[in-house]
Design an enzyme around this catalytic site. Structure first.
Site, PDB file in Angstrom:
ATOM      1  N   ARG B  16     -82.780  81.990-135.994  1.00 55.63           N
ATOM      2  CA  ARG B  16     -83.844  81.818-134.995  1.00 55.63           C
ATOM      3  C   ARG B  16     -83.303  82.062-133.584  1.00 55.63           C
ATOM      4  O   ARG B  16     -83.888  82.810-132.805  1.00 55.63           O
ATOM      5  CB  ARG B  16     -84.431  80.402-135.114  1.00 55.63           C
ATOM      6  CG  ARG B  16     -85.796  80.251-134.463  1.00 55.63           C
ATOM      7  CD  ARG B  16     -85.742  79.800-133.024  1.00 55.63           C
ATOM      8  NE  ARG B  16     -84.980  78.559-132.871  1.00 55.63           N
ATOM      9  CZ  ARG B  16     -84.476  78.147-131.714  1.00 55.63           C
ATOM     10  NH1 ARG B  16     -84.632  78.870-130.618  1.00 55.63           N
ATOM     11  NH2 ARG B  16     -83.783  77.024-131.665  1.00 55.63           N
ATOM     12  N   HIS B 217     -77.133  68.595-130.094  1.00 56.26           N
ATOM     13  CA  HIS B 217     -77.447  70.019-129.959  1.00 56.26           C
ATOM     14  C   HIS B 217     -76.649  70.488-128.737  1.00 56.26           C
ATOM     15  O   HIS B 217     -77.015  70.196-127.602  1.00 56.26           O
ATOM     16  CB  HIS B 217     -78.957  70.169-129.753  1.00 56.26           C
ATOM     17  CG  HIS B 217     -79.413  71.584-129.589  1.00 56.26           C
ATOM     18  ND1 HIS B 217     -79.937  72.314-130.625  1.00 56.26           N
ATOM     19  CD2 HIS B 217     -79.436  72.405-128.517  1.00 56.26           C
ATOM     20  CE1 HIS B 217     -80.273  73.521-130.205  1.00 56.26           C
ATOM     21  NE2 HIS B 217     -79.973  73.604-128.926  1.00 56.26           N
ATOM     22  N   HIS B 219     -74.809  73.269-126.437  1.00 53.06           N
ATOM     23  CA  HIS B 219     -74.630  74.669-126.058  1.00 53.06           C
ATOM     24  C   HIS B 219     -73.214  74.889-125.542  1.00 53.06           C
ATOM     25  O   HIS B 219     -72.643  74.038-124.871  1.00 53.06           O
ATOM     26  CB  HIS B 219     -75.699  75.081-125.046  1.00 53.06           C
ATOM     27  CG  HIS B 219     -76.932  75.557-125.736  1.00 53.06           C
ATOM     28  ND1 HIS B 219     -77.489  76.790-125.522  1.00 53.06           N
ATOM     29  CD2 HIS B 219     -77.676  74.977-126.698  1.00 53.06           C
ATOM     30  CE1 HIS B 219     -78.539  76.933-126.312  1.00 53.06           C
ATOM     31  NE2 HIS B 219     -78.689  75.848-127.026  1.00 53.06           N
ATOM     32  N   CYS B 250     -77.585  81.906-123.762  1.00 50.48           N
ATOM     33  CA  CYS B 250     -78.118  80.857-122.892  1.00 50.48           C
ATOM     34  C   CYS B 250     -78.811  81.467-121.686  1.00 50.48           C
ATOM     35  O   CYS B 250     -78.153  82.022-120.810  1.00 50.48           O
ATOM     36  CB  CYS B 250     -76.995  79.933-122.449  1.00 50.48           C
ATOM     37  SG  CYS B 250     -77.615  78.578-121.458  1.00 50.48           S
ATOM     38  N   ASN B 261     -75.561  78.260-128.771  1.00 46.10           N
ATOM     39  CA  ASN B 261     -75.258  77.034-129.495  1.00 46.10           C
ATOM     40  C   ASN B 261     -73.814  77.046-130.026  1.00 46.10           C
ATOM     41  O   ASN B 261     -73.241  78.103-130.263  1.00 46.10           O
ATOM     42  CB  ASN B 261     -76.222  76.947-130.682  1.00 46.10           C
ATOM     43  CG  ASN B 261     -76.649  75.525-130.953  1.00 46.10           C
ATOM     44  OD1 ASN B 261     -75.915  74.589-130.681  1.00 46.10           O
ATOM     45  ND2 ASN B 261     -77.831  75.364-131.486  1.00 46.10           N
TER      46      ASN B 261
END
Lengths: 323, 323
Positions: B16, B217, B219, B250, B261
């Site tokens: 995704r 989560h 980054h 990003c 990520n």
């Protein structure tokens, strides 16, 4: 929560690592440009060249010309690397380097056999002789390095007890020969370390030799470099080798694209954010990292040069709030 | 030494994140190939597409075709992302996805104003309505996300107390509406976190809400991803979002080359090495990461796919010792 130091020292090894590793050729004046720019960042120790066989390492064939070309800044130590006395003589002959000796140990017999064609016992004896020779020549020894301290591609996992024992050998050698060592560097030469292992190994050395002046040399081959550095910081380690933009690479990795030494500006960013002083101007260093990419002609591994610093963002936000 | 979990779960978001972010175009069958290969690694949750406006996100215009083409493996949950009810209806209409709702909070008013065109109070109210709507539709809510939990490009540093308060709001909402939440995900949406901050924030949430089911989560915009994940592991966090090969990017970084990520195979490598089970076959995952680079047509950030695994090296060493 931890033993974070207030201040750390970084030994910048990017120019030496990069120019040695890059297939090149890189023009001498561009090497000089990068070193001069690094001199303006607040870094206090920069390893700029190695004096090795130009047939084996063509990227270092111009080592003397590079040293001749740089502009020495006060307060910065400029270092060269050598593997034998002939190399050191070349370094001394430049008349422009800070001549510091080092002694080299290893936690891996097979790596030593392969690289030096001698056993660990023979190698240790050679280091004693090397130390005596440095003394005769009046060269101070500031560094002892333990390669493969976290694991070895030829021997596998390395027990912490083995490294603790080598630290003991180094400290005994220094006492015997009255050497005032600045650092014992635990080197993750082939990128085997995890942050858990860094904590355990540093802890094990500290338990036995609380005053051993430890440094970490962490290769980022498997992406653990910054995590390993933070683990070292949490254990109170206050000296690190690093490489601007992640210059260099790892001949022991799965393939050539693997990263080399942990990236200096990423380490400085981390320190800035958590309140550890490095004496380095992050913005100036990021500019050097961008220049380094231009000099080598391809992307380099460091992250901050792409991600940007947070200080810049905070300033923008503050300016927006005032507007 | 720490609170390391024995076992963690990883939500793979690479397909995704990647297909949404890559300038493309990427052929539908190649997307399907990558998802099918990821299904064979032991990953149990894979977010494969988003149902968003194809004009805004052309890389997701073929979302339905991708879902239609994949081969569902037993035990794997295939997830889609949507931002509104129309998107969810598209996801449901595929008949092939695991439909799980999520509610979205933020620690940054300015980010919320910018993205959603509403204040945090309005946004919170909307999440209450969203939760009710999910209930009417019979859709379970398994995830609550707190964006910008570690800092925000538009608002700056975020106080831990603010995030703790939002966790309280989420838990109250869940109690009120009888929602059995799987995870509250603290999202470092713009790459502001350091490992020290991860420890402090997770610690602050845990102090107040010891049973809140936390996920991270993270980054990797500024190269802190793995260090932050390890900090989370040390605090006992046992659920992470990650992205194979570091697929994605990003939009908030200094430039487009910044990582997205945290990389799944680098995280799995770390866990393997320190004895935390992930249920994922690292070798199979590294093959997926190499395939992902081929599919997008350029290098991706993950390190293990270049550095190689240590298991392979250990096997080689053991075989050499037997020979």
């Amino acid at each position: 929560m931890s033993d974070l130091p207030k201040h750390i020292e970084i030994r910048e090894e990017g120019p030496r690592e990069g120019f040695q590793y890059e297939p090149g050729p890189i023009a001498t004046e561009r090497k000089i440009e990068l070193i001069d720019r690094l001199s303006d960042t607040g870094l206090r120790e920069i390893q700029i060249v190695s004096f090795v066989n130009p047939k084996a390492v063509p990227g270092m064939a111009d080592a003397e010309a590079v040293v001749a070309g740089i502009t020495r800044r006060p307060g910065v130590h400029y270092l060269g690397l050598w593997l034998n006395e002939k190399g050191m003589e070349r370094a001394v002959a430049t008349g422009k380097l800070d001549i510091k000796g080092s002694i080299l140990f290893s936690a891996s017999e097979r790596f030593t056999l392969r690289n030096q064609n001698r056993t660990l016992v023979e190698h240790e004896r050679a280091q004693h002789e090397m130390a005596r020779r440095y003394k005769e020549l009046g060269v101070p020894i500031d560094y002892a390095l333990i390669t493969a301290a976290f694991g070895c591609n030829f021997e596998g996992d390395v027990a912490a007890s083995k490294v603790v024992e080598i630290v003991g050998t180094i400290l005994a050698l220094c006492e015997e020969q009255e050497i005032d060592l600045s650092y014992i560097s635990l080197a993750d030469t082939m990128g085997w370390a995890t942050p858990l292992q860094v904590k355990r190994l540093v802890g094990a050395v500290r338990d036995r030799y609380p005053d051993a002046p430890l440094s970490l040399h962490l290769h980022d081959t498997r992406g653990m470099g910054i995590a390993n550095a933070f683990a070292g910081l949490e254990m109170g380690v206050a000296h690190f080798d690093a490489s601007a933009a992640g210059l260099g690479g790892c001949p022991f990795a799965g393939n050539r694209a693997a990263a080399g030494n942990v990236c200096t500006e990423d380490l400085v960013f981390l320190c800035d954010e958590i309140g550890i002083e490095t004496g380095v101007d992050l913005k100036a260093l990021v500019d050097c990292a961008i220049l380094a990419e231009e000099v080598v002609g391809h992307p380099l591994p460091g992250s901050i040069k792409s991600g940007g610093t947070l200080r810049t963002l905070r300033q923008k936000i503050a300016a927006g709030a005032r507007a």
